[in-house]
Each structure stands twice: as structure tokens, then as C-alpha cells.
Scaffold this motif. Structure first.
Motif, PDB file in Angstrom:
ATOM      1  N   GLU A  44      31.892  23.162  48.393  1.00 30.29           N
ATOM      2  CA  GLU A  44      32.432  22.836  46.937  1.00 30.29           C
ATOM      3  C   GLU A  44      31.952  23.781  46.014  1.00 30.29           C
ATOM      4  OE1 GLU A  44      31.809  18.266  46.763  1.00 30.29           O
ATOM      5  OE2 GLU A  44      30.541  19.071  45.190  1.00 30.29           O
ATOM      6  N   LEU A  45      30.801  24.213  45.989  1.00 32.74           N
ATOM      7  CA  LEU A  45      30.128  25.251  45.202  1.00 32.74           C
ATOM      8  C   LEU A  45      30.880  26.587  45.589  1.00 32.74           C
ATOM      9  CD1 LEU A  45      26.456  24.186  45.164  1.00 32.74           C
ATOM     10  CD2 LEU A  45      28.010  24.333  43.344  1.00 32.74           C
ATOM     11  N   TYR A  46      31.188  26.857  46.682  1.00 35.16           N
ATOM     12  CA  TYR A  46      31.725  28.301  46.946  1.00 35.16           C
ATOM     13  C   TYR A  46      33.048  28.348  46.237  1.00 35.16           C
ATOM     14  CZ  TYR A  46      34.791  31.716  49.050  1.00 35.16           C
ATOM     15  OH  TYR A  46      35.750  32.448  49.122  1.00 35.16           O
ATOM     16  N   GLU A  47      33.866  27.049  46.282  1.00 35.37           N
ATOM     17  CA  GLU A  47      35.197  27.106  45.586  1.00 35.37           C
ATOM     18  C   GLU A  47      34.707  27.286  43.955  1.00 35.37           C
ATOM     19  OE1 GLU A  47      38.047  27.460  46.805  1.00 35.37           O
ATOM     20  OE2 GLU A  47      37.584  26.913  48.724  1.00 35.37           O
ATOM     21  N   ARG A  48      34.140  26.707  43.477  1.00 42.18           N
ATOM     22  CA  ARG A  48      33.786  26.451  42.081  1.00 42.18           C
ATOM     23  C   ARG A  48      33.042  28.054  41.469  1.00 42.18           C
ATOM     24  NH1 ARG A  48      30.221  22.143  39.948  1.00 42.18           N
ATOM     25  NH2 ARG A  48      28.646  23.743  39.571  1.00 42.18           N
ATOM     26  N   GLU A  49      32.139  28.421  42.363  1.00 43.77           N
ATOM     27  CA  GLU A  49      31.235  29.473  41.651  1.00 43.77           C
ATOM     28  C   GLU A  49      31.436  30.921  42.296  1.00 43.77           C
ATOM     29  OE1 GLU A  49      29.045  29.014  39.321  1.00 43.77           O
ATOM     30  OE2 GLU A  49      28.941  26.835  39.269  1.00 43.77           O
ATOM     31  N   THR A  50      31.757  30.593  43.716  1.00 45.10           N
ATOM     32  CA  THR A  50      31.702  32.174  44.228  1.00 45.10           C
ATOM     33  C   THR A  50      33.443  32.536  44.478  1.00 45.10           C
ATOM     34  OG1 THR A  50      30.092  31.370  45.671  1.00 45.10           O
ATOM     35  CG2 THR A  50      31.200  33.260  46.255  1.00 45.10           C
ATOM     36  N   ALA A  51      34.270  31.385  44.766  1.00 44.01           N
ATOM     37  CA  ALA A  51      35.694  32.114  44.919  1.00 44.01           C
ATOM     38  C   ALA A  51      36.126  32.866  43.521  1.00 44.01           C
ATOM     39  CB  ALA A  51      36.807  31.023  45.147  1.00 44.01           C
ATOM     40  N   PRO A  52      35.988  32.391  42.404  1.00 43.65           N
ATOM     41  CA  PRO A  52      36.334  33.376  41.340  1.00 43.65           C
ATOM     42  C   PRO A  52      35.933  34.960  41.386  1.00 43.65           C
ATOM     43  CG  PRO A  52      35.423  31.408  40.527  1.00 43.65           C
ATOM     44  CD  PRO A  52      35.181  31.438  42.000  1.00 43.65           C
ATOM     45  N   LEU A  53      34.911  35.213  42.289  1.00 43.66           N
ATOM     46  CA  LEU A  53      34.492  36.614  42.273  1.00 43.66           C
ATOM     47  C   LEU A  53      35.644  37.511  43.011  1.00 43.66           C
ATOM     48  CD1 LEU A  53      30.718  36.226  43.538  1.00 43.66           C
ATOM     49  CD2 LEU A  53      31.691  36.975  41.299  1.00 43.66           C
ATOM     50  N   ILE A  54      36.619  36.823  43.689  1.00 44.31           N
ATOM     51  CA  ILE A  54      37.533  37.483  44.415  1.00 44.31           C
ATOM     52  C   ILE A  54      38.505  38.125  43.559  1.00 44.31           C
ATOM     53  CG2 ILE A  54      39.633  37.284  45.759  1.00 44.31           C
ATOM     54  CD1 ILE A  54      38.148  34.955  47.300  1.00 44.31           C
ATOM     55  N   ASP A  55      38.912  37.389  42.284  1.00 48.70           N
ATOM     56  CA  ASP A  55      39.634  38.252  41.259  1.00 48.70           C
ATOM     57  C   ASP A  55      38.799  38.979  40.482  1.00 48.70           C
ATOM     58  OD1 ASP A  55      42.037  37.167  41.824  1.00 48.70           O
ATOM     59  OD2 ASP A  55      42.006  35.245  40.420  1.00 48.70           O
ATOM     60  N   TRP A  56      37.690  38.620  40.247  1.00 46.12           N
ATOM     61  CA  TRP A  56      36.708  39.495  39.438  1.00 46.12           C
ATOM     62  C   TRP A  56      36.526  41.108  39.944  1.00 46.12           C
ATOM     63  CZ3 TRP A  56      31.865  42.030  38.997  1.00 46.12           C
ATOM     64  CH2 TRP A  56      31.254  42.097  37.519  1.00 46.12           C
ATOM     65  N   TYR A  57      36.414  41.126  41.300  1.00 45.60           N
ATOM     66  CA  TYR A  57      36.221  42.408  41.956  1.00 45.60           C
ATOM     67  C   TYR A  57      37.833  42.948  42.086  1.00 45.60           C
ATOM     68  CZ  TYR A  57      31.072  42.018  42.728  1.00 45.60           C
ATOM     69  OH  TYR A  57      29.977  41.895  42.647  1.00 45.60           O
ATOM     70  N   ARG A  58      38.685  42.046  42.313  1.00 47.59           N
ATOM     71  CA  ARG A  58      40.072  42.625  42.378  1.00 47.59           C
ATOM     72  C   ARG A  58      40.344  43.522  41.173  1.00 47.59           C
ATOM     73  NH1 ARG A  58      43.148  38.479  43.547  1.00 47.59           N
ATOM     74  NH2 ARG A  58      43.180  38.795  45.980  1.00 47.59           N
ATOM     75  N   SER A  59      40.170  42.737  39.982  1.00 49.76           N
ATOM     76  CA  SER A  59      40.554  43.488  38.825  1.00 49.76           C
ATOM     77  C   SER A  59      39.789  44.674  38.636  1.00 49.76           C
ATOM     78  CB  SER A  59      40.236  42.549  37.741  1.00 49.76           C
ATOM     79  OG  SER A  59      38.931  42.334  37.566  1.00 49.76           O
ATOM     80  N   ARG A  60      38.466  45.043  39.344  1.00 50.83           N
ATOM     81  CA  ARG A  60      37.778  46.057  39.058  1.00 50.83           C
ATOM     82  C   ARG A  60      38.038  47.194  40.199  1.00 50.83           C
ATOM     83  NH1 ARG A  60      35.635  41.903  36.426  1.00 50.83           N
ATOM     84  NH2 ARG A  60      34.309  42.315  34.811  1.00 50.83           N
ATOM     85  N   GLY A  61      39.109  47.044  41.052  1.00 52.85           N
ATOM     86  CA  GLY A  61      39.604  47.659  41.987  1.00 52.85           C
ATOM     87  C   GLY A  61      38.587  47.875  42.940  1.00 52.85           C
ATOM     88  N   LEU A  62      37.879  46.973  43.468  1.00 49.81           N
ATOM     89  CA  LEU A  62      36.928  47.224  44.575  1.00 49.81           C
ATOM     90  C   LEU A  62      36.761  46.218  45.640  1.00 49.81           C
ATOM     91  CD1 LEU A  62      33.568  47.077  42.061  1.00 49.81           C
ATOM     92  CD2 LEU A  62      34.402  49.122  43.531  1.00 49.81           C
ATOM     93  N   LEU A  63      38.199  45.506  45.647  1.00 49.78           N
ATOM     94  CA  LEU A  63      38.203  44.426  46.634  1.00 49.78           C
ATOM     95  C   LEU A  63      38.983  44.785  47.840  1.00 49.78           C
ATOM     96  CD1 LEU A  63      37.590  41.269  46.874  1.00 49.78           C
ATOM     97  CD2 LEU A  63      39.749  40.896  46.629  1.00 49.78           C
ATOM     98  N   ALA A  64      38.443  44.420  49.040  1.00 49.88           N
ATOM     99  CA  ALA A  64      39.475  44.685  50.403  1.00 49.88           C
ATOM    100  C   ALA A  64      39.525  43.229  50.859  1.00 49.88           C
ATOM    101  CB  ALA A  64      38.905  45.644  51.304  1.00 49.88           C
TER     102      ALA A  64
END
Ligand code: ADP
Length: 218
Positions: A168-188
Motif C-alpha cells: 500500500e505504501l509502495y503505491e502511495r509513496e514510492t510509485a510516484p518516484l517512477i514519474d519523478w525520475y522519468r521526467s529528469r531523464g534518469l529512469l530505465a
């Protein structure tokens, strides 16, 4: 840095990556479990929070990470960060801490929740060196760790209730980091299904691809 749901194989892949690239593996979960094992007052507090599947405070985590990343091995070789950041606040604090540098790459290991639940239920871990096993791939001898001879057990936070809370906490707190890092060009993003060797090859391919492209522009 490696992201992914609980049980997506982050820990196992980070250990392998750390051997492959000869870079220290910095795992907040392992550091916290070491604090618990030491029996300190902080350890006792931490244990209660971990056993419930809750997250520890951002400040305490980032202080611990800052101390670890300041050690000579991490300064000289870099690091593979496992289990942190887990919240946007932690990601912001980490970015500020690394200035003027930044993370080279954030790997998100993607595994469907149904698969993750199965993996967590059968996960077993060495109490001494944290090597992961499973009921279907146990150590060679009688739940004794192949690496260090330690006892291999089920983690106390791998109960059904704590697992539910962590996801539950992963979905709420951690999953948003996927977009956070994608928008900074750092995500694979890497497919985490299948044998650990196959997943490692996908991760190494993503890292090599990034290396050949050079660092993203800021
Ligand atoms: P898992 O990925 O299976 O949840 P970890 O070993 O990464 O396991 O973490 C175990 C527990 O340690 C978490 O459930 C949480 O209580 C605590 N923890 C680890 N890393 C963090 C973090 N970055 N922020 C807050 N709590 C953390």
C-alpha cells in the motif's frame, strides 16, 4: 539506484550488480536490520515500525544514507542504492546531498503484484548476511546459508498484514518516484519476470546503454 515493489528482486539484483561492477551495495533495509540486531534503543524502535510494514521517517533514513555514502569506498567507487529513496521527500533530499553530481541511472524492476505476492510468501533470508532464498530455491544444506553459514529464516515483516501495508505504501509513496525520475531523464524500466540471471542481463544492458549515451543533460 534500483526501484521496484517489495519482492521484485531488488535486493538480489543489487548484490549481483555490486559484484559485477565492484561497487558497494548500500541497502537501507540491511542497515536497519543491522541496527535491530545490535539491540540498541534505536534498533528496538526501528523493529516495531519495520514489523508493521510502516516506513521510517525521512530524516533518520537520509542521515543514515548520508553517513554511508560519505565512506571512502562509496566516494571512490560510487554506489548501488537499494531501498532508498522511497518517498519524493527522500528523492529531493538525495538530489541535494549529491549536488553537484547526480544519480547516473534509476532502474525500476517491474513485476506484477500477483507475482510479487507469491515471491514474498516464499521468501527466506539469512539472518547474518541477508542473502535471499525461497522455498523453491533453498540453501543447499538444511536452511543454512550457502554464503556464510548463517541461519536462513522467514523475515518477521513478511507476514500477510505487513506485506499488504508495505505494498500500500509502495503505491502511495514510492510509485510516484517512477514519474519523478522519468521526467529528469534518469529512469530505465526493466522487466523483472523470469530467472534472476535473465533479469540481471536486462539491467546490465540498460546500464551499458546509458553509459554509451553519456549522462543526461540537466
Ligand atoms: P522490502 O523492499 O521487502 O520492503 P527493505 O529491506 O527494503 O524491504 O525494507 C524493510 C523495511 O525497512 C521497510 O518496510 C521499512 O520499514 C524500512 N525501510 C527501508 N528503507 C526505507 C526507506 N528508504 N524509508 C523508510 N523506511 C525504510
Amino acid at each position: 539506484m534500483v526501484l521496484g515493489k517489495q519482492g521484485a528482486g531488488k535486493g538480489t539484483q543489487c548484490v549481483r550488480l555490486s559484484h559485477h561492477y565492484v561497487v558497494p551495495h548500500v541497502s537501507t533495509g540491511d542497515m536497519l536490520r543491522a541496527a535491530v540486531k545490535s539491540g540498541s534503543t534505536l534498533g528496538l524502535k526501528v523493529k516495531a515500525i519495520m514489523d508493521r510494514g510502516e516506513l521510517l521517517g525521512d530524516d533518520i533514513i537520509m542521515e543514515m544514507v548520508a553517513e554511508r555514502l560519505a565512506e571512502p569506498d562509496a566516494r571512490a567507487r560510487g554506489f548501488i542504492l537499494d531501498g532508498c529513496p522511497r518517498t519524493t521527500t527522500q528523492a529531493e533530499m538525495l538530489a541535494a546531498m549529491l549536488e553537484p553530481l547526480q544519480l547516473d541511472l534509476v532502474i525500476d524492476i517491474e513485476v506484477p503484484t500477483s507475482q510479487v505476492l507469491k515471491r514474498l510468501a516464499s521468501r527466506r533470508v539469512c539472518v547474518d548476511c541477508n542473502t535471499n532464498y525461497s522455498v523453491s530455491a533453498p540453501p543447499r544444506v538444511n536452511w543454512t546459508c550457502d554464503v556464510c553459514g548463517g541461519e536462513v529464516i522467514q523475515r518477521e515483516d513478511d507476514t500477510e498484514e505487513a506485506i499488504r501495508r508495505r505494498l500500500e505504501l509502495y503505491e502511495r509513496e514510492t510509485a510516484p518516484l517512477i514519474d519523478w525520475y522519468r521526467s529528469r531523464g534518469l529512469l530505465a524500466q526493466v522487466n523483472g519476470s523470469g530467472a534472476p540471471d535473465a533479469v540481471l542481463r536486462r539491467i546490465v544492458r540498460a546500464i551499458e546503454q546509458r553509459r554509451s549515451q553519456g549522462a543526461p543533460h540537466r
